[in-house]
Scaffold this active site. Structure first.
Site, PDB file in Angstrom:
ATOM      1  N   ASN A   6     -20.085  78.086 -94.245  1.00  0.00           N
ATOM      2  CA  ASN A   6     -19.433  76.793 -94.480  1.00  0.00           C
ATOM      3  C   ASN A   6     -20.397  75.727 -93.967  1.00  0.00           C
ATOM      4  O   ASN A   6     -20.526  75.545 -92.761  1.00  0.00           O
ATOM      5  CB  ASN A   6     -18.092  76.756 -93.727  1.00  0.00           C
ATOM      6  CG  ASN A   6     -17.429  75.394 -93.805  1.00  0.00           C
ATOM      7  OD1 ASN A   6     -17.885  74.511 -94.538  1.00  0.00           O
ATOM      8  ND2 ASN A   6     -16.354  75.223 -93.049  1.00  0.00           N
ATOM      9  N   TRP A   7     -21.049  75.064 -94.891  1.00  0.00           N
ATOM     10  CA  TRP A   7     -22.092  74.092 -94.490  1.00  0.00           C
ATOM     11  C   TRP A   7     -21.481  72.780 -94.000  1.00  0.00           C
ATOM     12  O   TRP A   7     -22.203  71.903 -93.532  1.00  0.00           O
ATOM     13  CB  TRP A   7     -23.059  73.835 -95.664  1.00  0.00           C
ATOM     14  CG  TRP A   7     -23.876  75.036 -96.029  1.00  0.00           C
ATOM     15  CD1 TRP A   7     -23.825  76.272 -95.449  1.00  0.00           C
ATOM     16  CD2 TRP A   7     -24.881  75.127 -97.057  1.00  0.00           C
ATOM     17  NE1 TRP A   7     -24.733  77.123 -96.057  1.00  0.00           N
ATOM     18  CE2 TRP A   7     -25.400  76.440 -97.042  1.00  0.00           C
ATOM     19  CE3 TRP A   7     -25.388  74.222 -97.996  1.00  0.00           C
ATOM     20  CZ2 TRP A   7     -26.389  76.870 -97.912  1.00  0.00           C
ATOM     21  CZ3 TRP A   7     -26.379  74.645 -98.875  1.00  0.00           C
ATOM     22  CH2 TRP A   7     -26.877  75.958 -98.838  1.00  0.00           C
ATOM     23  N   LYS A   8     -20.185  72.636 -94.157  1.00  0.00           N
ATOM     24  CA  LYS A   8     -19.472  71.419 -93.715  1.00  0.00           C
ATOM     25  C   LYS A   8     -20.177  70.167 -94.259  1.00  0.00           C
ATOM     26  O   LYS A   8     -20.775  70.222 -95.335  1.00  0.00           O
ATOM     27  CB  LYS A   8     -19.340  71.407 -92.189  1.00  0.00           C
ATOM     28  CG  LYS A   8     -18.683  72.701 -91.674  1.00  0.00           C
ATOM     29  CD  LYS A   8     -18.230  72.636 -90.237  1.00  0.00           C
ATOM     30  CE  LYS A   8     -17.588  73.953 -89.840  1.00  0.00           C
ATOM     31  NZ  LYS A   8     -17.065  73.962 -88.495  1.00  0.00           N
ATOM     32  N   HIS A  11      -8.870  74.411 -93.738  1.00  0.00           N
ATOM     33  CA  HIS A  11      -9.745  74.456 -92.560  1.00  0.00           C
ATOM     34  C   HIS A  11      -9.163  73.565 -91.463  1.00  0.00           C
ATOM     35  O   HIS A  11      -8.584  72.518 -91.757  1.00  0.00           O
ATOM     36  CB  HIS A  11     -11.163  73.993 -92.941  1.00  0.00           C
ATOM     37  CG  HIS A  11     -12.163  74.306 -91.876  1.00  0.00           C
ATOM     38  ND1 HIS A  11     -12.287  73.547 -90.743  1.00  0.00           N
ATOM     39  CD2 HIS A  11     -13.048  75.330 -91.743  1.00  0.00           C
ATOM     40  CE1 HIS A  11     -13.218  74.082 -89.967  1.00  0.00           C
ATOM     41  NE2 HIS A  11     -13.696  75.168 -90.549  1.00  0.00           N
ATOM     42  N   GLU A  58     -10.472  71.532 -89.547  1.00  0.00           N
ATOM     43  CA  GLU A  58     -10.970  70.148 -89.559  1.00  0.00           C
ATOM     44  C   GLU A  58     -10.203  69.317 -90.580  1.00  0.00           C
ATOM     45  O   GLU A  58      -9.959  68.133 -90.364  1.00  0.00           O
ATOM     46  CB  GLU A  58     -12.491  70.148 -89.836  1.00  0.00           C
ATOM     47  CG  GLU A  58     -13.248  70.655 -88.610  1.00  0.00           C
ATOM     48  CD  GLU A  58     -14.526  71.412 -88.920  1.00  0.00           C
ATOM     49  OE1 GLU A  58     -15.054  71.303 -90.031  1.00  0.00           O
ATOM     50  OE2 GLU A  58     -14.992  72.138 -88.013  1.00  0.00           O
ATOM     51  N   GLU A  72      -9.575  81.322 -87.687  1.00  0.00           N
ATOM     52  CA  GLU A  72     -10.535  80.495 -86.955  1.00  0.00           C
ATOM     53  C   GLU A  72      -9.819  79.799 -85.802  1.00  0.00           C
ATOM     54  O   GLU A  72      -9.184  78.748 -86.005  1.00  0.00           O
ATOM     55  CB  GLU A  72     -11.128  79.426 -87.889  1.00  0.00           C
ATOM     56  CG  GLU A  72     -11.922  79.992 -89.036  1.00  0.00           C
ATOM     57  CD  GLU A  72     -12.997  79.018 -89.511  1.00  0.00           C
ATOM     58  OE1 GLU A  72     -14.155  79.437 -89.584  1.00  0.00           O
ATOM     59  OE2 GLU A  72     -12.677  77.840 -89.775  1.00  0.00           O
ATOM     60  N   GLY A 103     -17.480  75.583 -83.293  1.00  0.00           N
ATOM     61  CA  GLY A 103     -18.553  74.677 -82.900  1.00  0.00           C
ATOM     62  C   GLY A 103     -18.682  74.486 -81.396  1.00  0.00           C
ATOM     63  O   GLY A 103     -19.379  73.589 -80.932  1.00  0.00           O
ATOM     64  N   SER A 117     -17.996  80.040 -83.878  1.00  0.00           N
ATOM     65  CA  SER A 117     -19.191  80.334 -83.085  1.00  0.00           C
ATOM     66  C   SER A 117     -19.772  81.728 -83.338  1.00  0.00           C
ATOM     67  O   SER A 117     -20.278  82.371 -82.415  1.00  0.00           O
ATOM     68  CB  SER A 117     -18.919  80.117 -81.599  1.00  0.00           C
ATOM     69  OG  SER A 117     -18.599  78.754 -81.352  1.00  0.00           O
ATOM     70  N   GLY A 152     -20.125  78.435 -89.476  1.00  0.00           N
ATOM     71  CA  GLY A 152     -20.519  77.035 -89.591  1.00  0.00           C
ATOM     72  C   GLY A 152     -21.977  76.880 -89.182  1.00  0.00           C
ATOM     73  O   GLY A 152     -22.903  77.108 -89.971  1.00  0.00           O
ATOM     74  N   GLY A 153     -22.203  76.507 -87.919  1.00  0.00           N
ATOM     75  CA  GLY A 153     -23.536  76.180 -87.410  1.00  0.00           C
ATOM     76  C   GLY A 153     -24.631  77.172 -87.802  1.00  0.00           C
ATOM     77  O   GLY A 153     -25.684  76.766 -88.327  1.00  0.00           O
TER      78      GLY A 153
HETATM   79  P1  13P Z   1     -19.027  77.328 -86.174  1.00  0.00           P
HETATM   80  O1  13P Z   1     -19.579  78.634 -86.659  1.00  0.00           O
HETATM   81  O2  13P Z   1     -20.025  76.223 -86.148  1.00  0.00           O
HETATM   82  O3  13P Z   1     -18.284  77.496 -84.877  1.00  0.00           O
HETATM   83  O4  13P Z   1     -17.927  76.869 -87.260  1.00  0.00           O
HETATM   84  C1  13P Z   1     -16.964  77.761 -87.650  1.00  0.00           C
HETATM   85  C2  13P Z   1     -16.230  77.195 -88.809  1.00  0.00           C
HETATM   86  O5  13P Z   1     -15.500  76.233 -88.674  1.00  0.00           O
HETATM   87  C3  13P Z   1     -16.465  77.792 -90.126  1.00  0.00           C
HETATM   88  O6  13P Z   1     -15.557  77.320 -91.061  1.00  0.00           O
END
Ligand code: 13P
Length: 256
Positions: free
Chosen positions: A9-11, A97, A99, A169, A175, A215, A236-237
């Protein structure tokens, strides 16, 4: 037999050119023999869906969006419909998600409408659920997750649910570098299967794919992905670094 899925997920990261570059690097670093064992999914921003699709289209790597409108088309400025996502090459779409739930106030009811719209257009929802830190500390997380699942899946029948991937999640792990332990994640994944069994049946509960997200990186992924009931990761990251993401895929492909 549930096949592992590793999703990036590149956000809201990477310009058009940067997205193309990352997709090229990932395609070069992931081998076909790994793609024979695990599914790999990239979810760039809407703007970069086209170029990423072009870059990965001769590979078995799959494309997904990070959001979808529950409307079909028309005067909904700023929204992107299921049909448009399909036309850009999407097979999956992330829905619910944390967020989007917290910053954009998406309720379980809105998420339910989005899941239904995705299924109507043969897009596979990656349906995210998870508790906040306060909800974990107050030990009400099972109730929260059960409510998210029950309300998010209202009106979706046993056949349609086979198209859905659930991603657990925990918000406190996103993050933050604080990932759930494999045992904590396994316990919730097994709880989610019980909820699915209650809503549908045992077969559906055994077949549904449940990813862990929060994470996940190249160091902890092997342990996470080997844990009972964890069918993959939503990353994500670490998905923004081709070496790290490719390493996570490699490790997932090695798990028996
Ligand atoms: P991180 O891997 O950066 O913690 O993000 C997880 C996430 O929200 C994937 O959708």
């Amino acid at each position: 037999m549930r096949r592992k899925l590793i999703a990036g997920n590149w956000k809201m990261n990477l310009t058009y050119k940067e997205s193309e570059k990352l997709a090229k690097e990932i395609t070069a670093k992931i081998e076909q023999k790994e793609l024979n064992k695990v599914d790999v999914l990239l979810c760039p921003t809407f703007v970069s869906l086209g170029i990423v699709n072009k870059t990965i289209k001769d590979n078995d790597i799959k494309l997904g969006a990070q959001n979808i409108s529950y409307e079909n088309n028309g005067a909904f400025t700023g929204e992107v419909s299921a049909e448009i996502l399909k036309s850009a090459g999407c097979e999956y779409v992330i829905i619910g998600h944390s967020e989007r739930r917290s910053y954009f106030h998406e309720s379980n009811a809105v998420i339910n409408k989005k899941i239904k719209k995705a299924i109507e257009f043969a897009l596979k929802p990656v349906f995210c659920v998870g508790e906040s830190l306060i909800e974990r500390e107050d030990e009400i997380y099972e109730g929260i997750i059960e409510k998210q699942i029950t309300e998010g899946l209202t009106g979706i029948d046993a056949e349609q649910i086979s198209e859905i991937v659930i991603a657990y999640e925990p918000v406190w792990a996103i993050g933050t570098g604080l990932n759930a332990t494999p045992d904590q994640a396994s316990q919730i994944h097994s709880f989610i299967r019980k909820v699915i069994q209650k809503l549908y049946n045992e077969k559906t509960a055994n077949e549904i794919l449940i990813l862990y997200g929060g994470s996940v990186n190249e160091k902890n992924s092997a342990e996470m992905l080997s844990a009972e009931g964890i069918d993959g990761a939503l990353i994500g990251g670490a998905s923004l670094k081709s070496d790290d993401f490719a390493m996570i895929v490699k490790k997932a492909a090695q798990i028996k």
